[in-house]
Design a protein around this motif. Structure first.
Motif, PDB file in Angstrom:
ATOM      1  N   CYS A 216       2.554 -12.300 -75.431  1.00 28.30           N
ATOM      2  CA  CYS A 216       2.242 -13.723 -75.623  1.00 28.30           C
ATOM      3  C   CYS A 216       0.846 -13.896 -76.238  1.00 28.30           C
ATOM      4  O   CYS A 216      -0.138 -13.402 -75.703  1.00 28.30           O
ATOM      5  N   VAL A 217       0.787 -14.628 -77.339  1.00 29.90           N
ATOM      6  CA  VAL A 217      -0.498 -14.865 -78.013  1.00 29.90           C
ATOM      7  C   VAL A 217      -1.132 -16.185 -77.570  1.00 29.90           C
ATOM      8  O   VAL A 217      -2.096 -16.649 -78.172  1.00 29.90           O
ATOM      9  N   SER A 218      -0.570 -16.799 -76.534  1.00 24.18           N
ATOM     10  CA  SER A 218      -1.125 -18.036 -75.969  1.00 24.18           C
ATOM     11  C   SER A 218      -1.256 -19.146 -77.011  1.00 24.18           C
ATOM     12  O   SER A 218      -2.222 -19.910 -76.989  1.00 24.18           O
ATOM     13  N   CYS A 219      -0.281 -19.213 -77.884  1.00 22.54           N
ATOM     14  CA  CYS A 219      -0.312 -20.265 -78.906  1.00 22.54           C
ATOM     15  C   CYS A 219       0.000 -21.627 -78.307  1.00 22.54           C
ATOM     16  O   CYS A 219      -0.335 -22.654 -78.885  1.00 22.54           O
ATOM     17  N   GLY A 220       0.712 -21.625 -77.182  1.00 22.21           N
ATOM     18  CA  GLY A 220       1.003 -22.873 -76.496  1.00 22.21           C
ATOM     19  C   GLY A 220       2.235 -23.617 -76.989  1.00 22.21           C
ATOM     20  O   GLY A 220       2.559 -24.679 -76.463  1.00 22.21           O
ATOM     21  N   HIS A 221       2.962 -23.078 -77.961  1.00 21.75           N
ATOM     22  CA  HIS A 221       4.179 -23.769 -78.419  1.00 21.75           C
ATOM     23  C   HIS A 221       5.120 -24.061 -77.250  1.00 21.75           C
ATOM     24  O   HIS A 221       5.667 -25.159 -77.127  1.00 21.75           O
ATOM     25  N   CYS A 222       5.328 -23.055 -76.417  1.00 18.44           N
ATOM     26  CA  CYS A 222       6.296 -23.195 -75.327  1.00 18.44           C
ATOM     27  C   CYS A 222       5.872 -24.300 -74.368  1.00 18.44           C
ATOM     28  O   CYS A 222       6.695 -25.085 -73.903  1.00 18.44           O
ATOM     29  N   VAL A 223       4.567 -24.352 -74.088  1.00 20.16           N
ATOM     30  CA  VAL A 223       4.062 -25.356 -73.149  1.00 20.16           C
ATOM     31  C   VAL A 223       4.217 -26.742 -73.771  1.00 20.16           C
ATOM     32  O   VAL A 223       4.597 -27.705 -73.095  1.00 20.16           O
ATOM     33  N   THR A 224       3.933 -26.827 -75.046  1.00 14.71           N
ATOM     34  CA  THR A 224       4.020 -28.121 -75.728  1.00 14.71           C
ATOM     35  C   THR A 224       5.435 -28.679 -75.690  1.00 14.71           C
ATOM     36  O   THR A 224       5.620 -29.882 -75.504  1.00 14.71           O
ATOM     37  N   VAL A 225       6.433 -27.838 -75.860  1.00 12.86           N
ATOM     38  CA  VAL A 225       7.804 -28.365 -75.959  1.00 12.86           C
ATOM     39  C   VAL A 225       8.535 -28.414 -74.628  1.00 12.86           C
ATOM     40  O   VAL A 225       9.625 -29.001 -74.559  1.00 12.86           O
ATOM     41  N   CYS A 228       9.511 -30.573 -69.079  1.00 13.27           N
ATOM     42  CA  CYS A 228       9.137 -30.926 -67.715  1.00 13.27           C
ATOM     43  C   CYS A 228       7.861 -30.176 -67.341  1.00 13.27           C
ATOM     44  O   CYS A 228       7.088 -29.808 -68.214  1.00 13.27           O
ATOM     45  N   ASN A 229       7.663 -29.925 -66.084  1.00 19.80           N
ATOM     46  CA  ASN A 229       6.413 -29.300 -65.641  1.00 19.80           C
ATOM     47  C   ASN A 229       6.537 -27.810 -65.395  1.00 19.80           C
ATOM     48  O   ASN A 229       5.672 -27.204 -64.777  1.00 19.80           O
ATOM     49  N   ALA A 230       7.632 -27.208 -65.864  1.00 13.94           N
ATOM     50  CA  ALA A 230       7.805 -25.774 -65.598  1.00 13.94           C
ATOM     51  C   ALA A 230       6.725 -24.960 -66.295  1.00 13.94           C
ATOM     52  O   ALA A 230       6.226 -23.972 -65.757  1.00 13.94           O
ATOM     53  N   LEU A 231       6.378 -25.365 -67.503  1.00 12.64           N
ATOM     54  CA  LEU A 231       5.262 -24.751 -68.207  1.00 12.64           C
ATOM     55  C   LEU A 231       4.186 -25.809 -68.330  1.00 12.64           C
ATOM     56  O   LEU A 231       4.444 -26.896 -68.852  1.00 12.64           O
ATOM     57  N   MET A 232       3.017 -25.506 -67.850  1.00 11.74           N
ATOM     58  CA  MET A 232       1.945 -26.500 -67.958  1.00 11.74           C
ATOM     59  C   MET A 232       0.613 -25.845 -68.277  1.00 11.74           C
ATOM     60  O   MET A 232       0.349 -24.706 -67.866  1.00 11.74           O
ATOM     61  N   GLU A 233      -0.206 -26.596 -69.003  1.00 12.55           N
ATOM     62  CA  GLU A 233      -1.562 -26.146 -69.282  1.00 12.55           C
ATOM     63  C   GLU A 233      -2.309 -26.061 -67.945  1.00 12.55           C
ATOM     64  O   GLU A 233      -2.295 -27.019 -67.159  1.00 12.55           O
ATOM     65  N   ARG A 308     -15.236 -36.605 -69.958  1.00 16.06           N
ATOM     66  CA  ARG A 308     -15.441 -35.549 -70.954  1.00 16.06           C
ATOM     67  C   ARG A 308     -14.552 -34.318 -70.702  1.00 16.06           C
ATOM     68  O   ARG A 308     -14.569 -33.359 -71.469  1.00 16.06           O
ATOM     69  N   GLN A 309     -13.802 -34.366 -69.635  1.00 17.17           N
ATOM     70  CA  GLN A 309     -12.974 -33.213 -69.276  1.00 17.17           C
ATOM     71  C   GLN A 309     -11.725 -33.168 -70.160  1.00 17.17           C
ATOM     72  O   GLN A 309     -10.988 -34.152 -70.259  1.00 17.17           O
ATOM     73  N   ILE A 310     -11.506 -32.022 -70.794  1.00 19.05           N
ATOM     74  CA  ILE A 310     -10.323 -31.891 -71.653  1.00 19.05           C
ATOM     75  C   ILE A 310      -9.154 -31.401 -70.818  1.00 19.05           C
ATOM     76  O   ILE A 310      -9.201 -30.312 -70.235  1.00 19.05           O
ATOM     77  N   LEU A 311      -8.124 -32.232 -70.737  1.00 21.93           N
ATOM     78  CA  LEU A 311      -6.960 -31.876 -69.924  1.00 21.93           C
ATOM     79  C   LEU A 311      -5.963 -31.052 -70.731  1.00 21.93           C
ATOM     80  O   LEU A 311      -5.391 -30.093 -70.236  1.00 21.93           O
ATOM     81  N   LYS A 312      -5.727 -31.501 -71.946  1.00 21.59           N
ATOM     82  CA  LYS A 312      -4.833 -30.698 -72.779  1.00 21.59           C
ATOM     83  C   LYS A 312      -4.879 -31.163 -74.222  1.00 21.59           C
ATOM     84  O   LYS A 312      -5.358 -32.247 -74.550  1.00 21.59           O
ATOM     85  N   VAL A 313      -4.338 -30.298 -75.070  1.00 19.11           N
ATOM     86  CA  VAL A 313      -4.172 -30.602 -76.483  1.00 19.11           C
ATOM     87  C   VAL A 313      -2.680 -30.724 -76.728  1.00 19.11           C
ATOM     88  O   VAL A 313      -1.916 -29.834 -76.357  1.00 19.11           O
ATOM     89  N   GLU A 314      -2.284 -31.836 -77.313  1.00 15.13           N
ATOM     90  CA  GLU A 314      -0.859 -32.134 -77.463  1.00 15.13           C
ATOM     91  C   GLU A 314      -0.512 -32.299 -78.948  1.00 15.13           C
ATOM     92  O   GLU A 314      -0.713 -33.363 -79.520  1.00 15.13           O
ATOM     93  N   PRO A 315      -0.028 -31.244 -79.591  1.00 16.14           N
ATOM     94  CA  PRO A 315       0.394 -31.401 -80.987  1.00 16.14           C
ATOM     95  C   PRO A 315       1.802 -31.979 -81.052  1.00 16.14           C
ATOM     96  O   PRO A 315       2.648 -31.629 -80.225  1.00 16.14           O
ATOM     97  N   GLN A 316       2.042 -32.865 -81.968  1.00 12.21           N
ATOM     98  CA  GLN A 316       3.381 -33.447 -82.090  1.00 12.21           C
ATOM     99  C   GLN A 316       3.752 -33.732 -83.536  1.00 12.21           C
ATOM    100  O   GLN A 316       4.766 -33.305 -84.026  1.00 12.21           O
ATOM    101  N   GLU A 317       2.912 -34.498 -84.201  1.00 11.24           N
ATOM    102  CA  GLU A 317       3.327 -34.996 -85.512  1.00 11.24           C
ATOM    103  C   GLU A 317       2.320 -34.710 -86.614  1.00 11.24           C
ATOM    104  O   GLU A 317       2.287 -35.395 -87.630  1.00 11.24           O
ATOM    105  N   GLY A 318       1.483 -33.725 -86.439  1.00  7.99           N
ATOM    106  CA  GLY A 318       0.542 -33.365 -87.490  1.00  7.99           C
ATOM    107  C   GLY A 318       1.287 -32.927 -88.740  1.00  7.99           C
ATOM    108  O   GLY A 318       2.251 -32.173 -88.664  1.00  7.99           O
ATOM    109  N   ALA A 319       0.821 -33.400 -89.884  1.00  7.90           N
ATOM    110  CA  ALA A 319       1.543 -33.109 -91.127  1.00  7.90           C
ATOM    111  C   ALA A 319       1.559 -31.627 -91.440  1.00  7.90           C
ATOM    112  O   ALA A 319       2.504 -31.111 -92.038  1.00  7.90           O
ATOM    113  N   ALA A 320       0.514 -30.915 -91.061  1.00 11.22           N
ATOM    114  CA  ALA A 320       0.469 -29.484 -91.362  1.00 11.22           C
ATOM    115  C   ALA A 320       1.125 -28.651 -90.275  1.00 11.22           C
ATOM    116  O   ALA A 320       1.582 -27.542 -90.536  1.00 11.22           O
TER     117      ALA A 320
END
Ligand code: SF4
Ligand code: SF4
Ligand code: SF4
Ligand code: FES
Length: 1010
Positions: A216-225, A228-233, A308-320
């Motif tokens: 696992c390269v910790s890209c976070g794709h799995c967590v993003t998609v 439910c809460n089975a995979l969470m940041e 200022r606390q970062i909870l998570k980064v949520e990619p969804q609709e970025g054009a790139a």
């Protein structure tokens, strides 16, 4: 799983789906009836897409438009022509009549959902994922079951907290397989699977090891998609909810209470409470769109914050990027709140720095600049813009240099990587940028990667190539010295001798022309200069090239024939393996020439892709932070440009070229350059020949460094100004696709810091300028006024996730694919340019017998100044090392962990050995990132440079290796994904689920008579 067999000959931006990986092209337009209404559809597309477009509310837990149909959850059941079936795995066909709300379908939907409930404990009110976006929760709201039939049964596996960034809870996992699809077929890391043959399936990493011991390269794709809460940041856990940080015994008791109440009140009452709790979260969780601060792919996403606390980064609709990120964009943000951030200007007093007020520091900067300008003239000052700053900030840097100081001594870090690529493209096709977008790289029939470790340096862009290669049979050719991931995946991997790319490229071009395999019509209609170009190739016969490159004649001929045979488009991507050579510009020219003679420009799925390194290195160059070009690549000596800026800025541009980054240091040593203002650039580590850099910086009278933390370059400063991070400001970045994207202020600037653009304005005003910009959008309006390629850019057109690829016409029309209406020259024709070979200047010798290569690592960005602040990153990639081939290790008697000293004519570093077949023979490789200044690879690189752009020839270096004897720890911890053993398969292999004994599809065989 998506079907990629359909032809992809249309170039169009998909309007129906959130941006993300390319969707297949479907067939002819037909009509489908959904609940009595008639809707347009395309033959072969998933039926669920038509239903969703119709606005019908249909349960669909496992379906994600960017993943395509998976078919695991059985909640999207509909009746098609009287038969109950899944809407996601059913393809549109002629004559379909679909009913979504009839009893048989509805019953099947409920049955499908109820089975999921048997796998998931519904404690939504105290769940960190109760944020309106839990698909499982929302589907409960849609179906509104009162009680569940399938009793919840924990799977009995322990939660896996081993990865520093995310955790897996098998007991909450509904086995939808979204994570597996994302990992297998979007990220294409092929770590995840579900063993459907197990009596008690769960998601498996590398077939069943703890996450941190897997590939696992910790890209976070799995967590993003995950729906439910089975995979969470990990950063969300105990932080997102009102009551989610309860101590475990209390939390367990709370779950029991919630479940107990459900028995008496029914699920909907529980839902009502959890919905209220979820709404309360809206009051303290902010979600703000930004653009990644690391590489040039330009991923955009929402950042969730609590203060200022970062909870998570949520990619969804970025054009790139759509749902994609790499480990850095998803998880490496700790530098923003690091204790090491500078929070006050610092002024040197002897060997120390003291804190100063902003007024004092800015007054001092303005005064010293004025004095130095008055005493030595404007060219005694120089300015370095940051490729991590915004476009607006880069624009102000060069405006400051040119308008206020009156010098062209301005540059940015594209000098260290991408200037040669730009030079090669300017010579041949006229624009210094990627010919198309990432979608074109996906569409190409063949992608050739030359001197680019794409999977580590441009991870999300690499995913699209890996996906096209895996699912669609795209041909992947890698030409590189190292056997990195892309090389391992390639259909053809060639390892030429260092610095010989120019030769094989020209030999391939000559062979194609000689054999009549070139795109003659394209050449005749769209190019000039064929005769001279052919003449320049005379020397490059296959035997000559074989001798010079170490590739065989057969390999070269095979390569040439394969390229020439491609009808569906060839893209060539290249990076620092090409550009950081003495002939970087010449080789970039040769790449473009090869694309031209094979007709691989001005059409979808083709063209040149110089992969830009830093997030805004393209933008920094676009903005004119270069010694000879102002904003939009307009030459400072062009009379029309001079007249324009006379009107706009009230000054006459100086026509002569200023100093570039590498020349600045030399000018300082010669006593010509007295002052420098460096923004966000760790020059003392990233420029070649660190020892020389130090002396050059020390020789200057006045050095201003604008930074986030106290970097090594700060050691040479007289004034240090604390800048704001990208999350703390507004502006735009331009990615490798020439795509301009807005970033919004995720959190206010840390107390004591200021955004760079405000700092420039304050110094400019102190020096008498009437800079009155109140917001970066006003700077962009000025950029649009003076730069034709940004003419139609404004903040409104870039609102939210909207983007524009330059050139942008005044009416806002952008240009994702370049050259369709001609090349960027007055006659509209491309120029075949006779390039000249530049030999290596520092090949191995008897004294320095090993070739030294260097580059980036997935986990770190560049020298690591930002990424080393994230503990999870450093746990996986703690420090530098030297890769040594197994054969060299045997020859020198070293093993992984052995301490060695690498010595070059310019310096030495002490590092540990990592024995790996990524390198071969007498080549060693050192990553750019290092914990300590004294260990950085640029102590070994020299002053040799590209003949055209002066980009340091970092890759043209040689060293000797002195074995120090002691053996330390393995420099690459076992938790690094390099040690993993992926389990490649196509998606989640749902057919294996369907074949499980006892499995029946809900509603199977049922339905109403038509
Ligand atoms: S590589 Fe790791 S983080 Fe990325 S999708 Fe696969 S399992 Fe998830
Ligand atoms: S962990 Fe994977 S299979 Fe389990 S619910 Fe999440 S996405 Fe679905
Ligand atoms: S570093 Fe590059 S690939 Fe990774 S998230 Fe940022 S922009 Fe995307
Ligand atoms: S959405 Fe169709 S089976 Fe899950």
């Amino acid at each position: 799983m998506a079907d990629f067999s359909a032809p992809q000959d249309q170039y169009s931006h998909d309007l129906h789906y959130p941006p993300g990986p390319l969707r297949p092209t479907y067939g002819a337009e037909i009509s489908v009836t959904v609940d009595g209404g008639s809707y347009t559809a395309r033959l072969g597309e998933p039926l669920i897409d038509v239903i969703n477009r119709s606005g019908t509310q249909l349960p669909q837990v496992c379906y994600h438009p960017q993943l395509g149909p998976i078919g695991t959850c059985d909640t999207c059941m509909v009746e098609v022509n009287g038969r109950v079936t899944r809407a996601c795995t059913t393809s549109v066909a002629a004559g379909q009549s679909v009913k979504t709300a009839v009893a048989a379908a509805n019953q099947a939907q409920r049955e499908g959902y109820d089975r999921l409930m048997g796998r998931h404990d519904f404690y939504c009110t105290i769940c960190d994922n109760n944020n309106h976006n839990c698909t499982l929760h929302n589907t409960l709201g849609l179906l509104r079951p009162e009680h569940q039939q399938h009793e919840y049964r924990p799977k009995g596996y322990a939660k896996d907290f081993s990865n520093p960034f995310y955790r897996y809870d098998p007991d909450q996992c509904i086995l939808c397989g979204r994570c597996v699809e994302a990992c297998q077929d979007v990220q294409v890391n092929e770590t995840l699977s579900i063993d459907w043959s197990s009596p008690n399936p769960r998601v498996l990493w590398d077939g069943g090891v703890p996450i941190n011991e897997s590939s696992c390269v910790s890209c976070g794709h799995c967590v993003t998609v995950c729906p439910c809460n089975a995979l969470m940041e990990t950063a969300m856990l105990g932080e997102a909810g009102l009551m989610t940080d309860l101590p475990l015994p209390v939390w367990n008791a709370a779950v029991d209470v919630v479940k107990g109440v459900e028995l008496s009140t029914g699920l909907q009452a529980i839902m009502a409470v959890s919905d209220i709790e979820s709404k309360v979260r809206d009051g303290y969780i902010n979600k703000t769109k930004t653009v990644c601060t690391y590489c040039g792919v330009g991923c955009s996403f929402d950042v969730w914050t609590k203060d200022r606390q970062i909870l998570k980064v949520e990619p969804q609709e970025g054009a790139a990027n759509g749902i994609s990120t790499c480990v850095k964009g998803k998880f490496a943000w700790d530098y923003v709140n690091s204790d090491e951030r500078l929070t006050s200007p610092l002024i040197r007093e002897g060997e120390r720095f003291r804190e100063a007020s902003w007024d004092e520091a800015l007054d001092l900067v303005a005064r010293r600049f004025s004095e130095i300008k008055a005493q030595y003239g404007p060219d005694a000052l120089a300015f370095v813009a940051s490729s991590k700053g915004t476009n607006e900030e880069a624009y102000l840097v060069q405006k400051f240099a040119r308008q206020i100081i009156g010098t062209n001594n301005v540059d940015n870090c594209s000098r260290y990587c991408q200037s040669p690529a730009t030079a090669g493209l300017f010579r041949t096709v006229g624009h210094g940028g990627d010919a198309g977008t990432i979608k074109d790289l996906e569409k190409a029939e063949m992608v050739i990667c030359v001197g680019t470790n794409t999977a580590e340096s441009h991870p999300v862009l690499a995913t699209r190539i890996k996906r096209a290669h895996k699912l669609r049979g795209q041909q992947l050719i890698v030409v590189d010295l190292r056997k990195h991931e892309m090389a391992r995946r390639a259909d053809l991997f060639l390892r030429p001798l260092p610095g010989s790319d120019f030769i094989w490229l020209n030999a391939v071009s000559r062979f194609i022309l000689d054999q009549g395999l070139a795109a003659e019509q394209f050449i005749a209609e769209k190019t000039t200069g064929l005769a001279e170009f052919k003449k320049s190739l005379e020397q490059y016969t296959l035997p000559y090239a074989a001798e010079q490159t170490g590739l065989s004649e057969a390999e070269l001929e095979n390569l040439a024939r394969r390229i020439a045979a491609v009808k569906g488009g060839v893209c060539i991507a290249w990076a620092m393996g090409v550009t950081q050579q003495c002939g970087g510009s010449e080789t970039s020219t040769a790449i473009s020439n090869l694309l031209l003679i094979t007709g691989n420009y001005a059409r979808p799925g083709a063209g040149a892709y110089p992969l830009r390194g830093h997030n805004n290195v393209q933008g920094a160059a676009d903005m004119g932070t270069m010694p000879d070009l102002t904003v939009g690549y307009q030459p400072v000596k062009d009379p029309e440009v001079v007249a324009k800026f006379q009107r706009e800025w009230g000054i006459t541009l100086r026509p002569e070229r200023g100093l570039d980054n590498t020349q600045m240091v030399g000018a300082s040593l010669e006593g010509r350059l007295k002052a420098i203002w460096v923004t966000g650039e760790e020059m003392s580590l990233t420029d070649a020949n660190s020892n020389y850099m130090s002396i050059g910086f020390e020789a200057m009278e006045f050095v201003v460094v604008q930074e986030l933390t106290f970097t090594n370059t700060c050691r040479y400063a007289d004034v240090i100004l604390p800048g704001a991070a990208s999350l703390e400001k507004e502006g735009t970045f331009t990615n490798t696709e020439r795509r301009i994207q807005r970033l919004y202020e995720v959190m206010p600037p840390l107390r004591g810091t200021k955004p760079d653009w405000q700092i420039y304005i304050e110094v400019a005003r102190r020096m008498g300028a009437d800079w009155n910009y109140a917001h970066p959008s006003e700077i962009m309006d000025e950029i649009a006024r003076v730069s034709p390629i940004y003419a139609g850019v404004n903040y409104e057109r870039l609102e939210g996730y909207k983007t524009l690829c330059w050139p942008v016409a005044p009416d806002g029309t952008d240009t994702p694919l370049l050259y369709v209406n001609g090349f960027n020259f007055p006659d509209g024709k491309a120029r075949l340019f006779p390039a000249e070979f530049q030999p290596r200047q520092r090949p191995p010798t008897a004294e320095y017998d090993l070739h030294l290569n260097n580059g980036r690592m997935l986990e770190h960005f560049h020298e690591g100044n930002m990424t080393f602040h994230t503990a999870g990153i450093t746990s996986k990639a703690p420090d530098t090392f030297v890769e040594v081939s197994p054969e060299l290790a045997a020859e020198r008697g070293v093993q992984t962990g052995t301490w060695v000293r690498l010595v070059s004519p310019d310096g030495a570093v002490r590092v540990r050995v990592l024995v790996t077949d990524r390198v071969a023979g007498q080549e060693v490789y050192v990553p750019m990132n290092a914990r300590l200044y004294i260990d950085t690879v640029n102590h070994l690189t020299g002053l040799n440079h590209d003949s055209v752009t002066h980009t340091p020839a970092y890759k043209d270096s040689s060293v000797r290796m002195e074995v120090l004897g002691d053996v330390g720890e393995n420099p690459m911890p076992r938790s690094n994904p390099r040690y993993g053993h992926p389990t490649p398969q196509r998606g989640v292999e749902v057919q294996r689920k369907w074949a499980q004994p006892g499995y029946t599809m809900p509603g199977e065989g049922g339905g109403t008579a038509d």
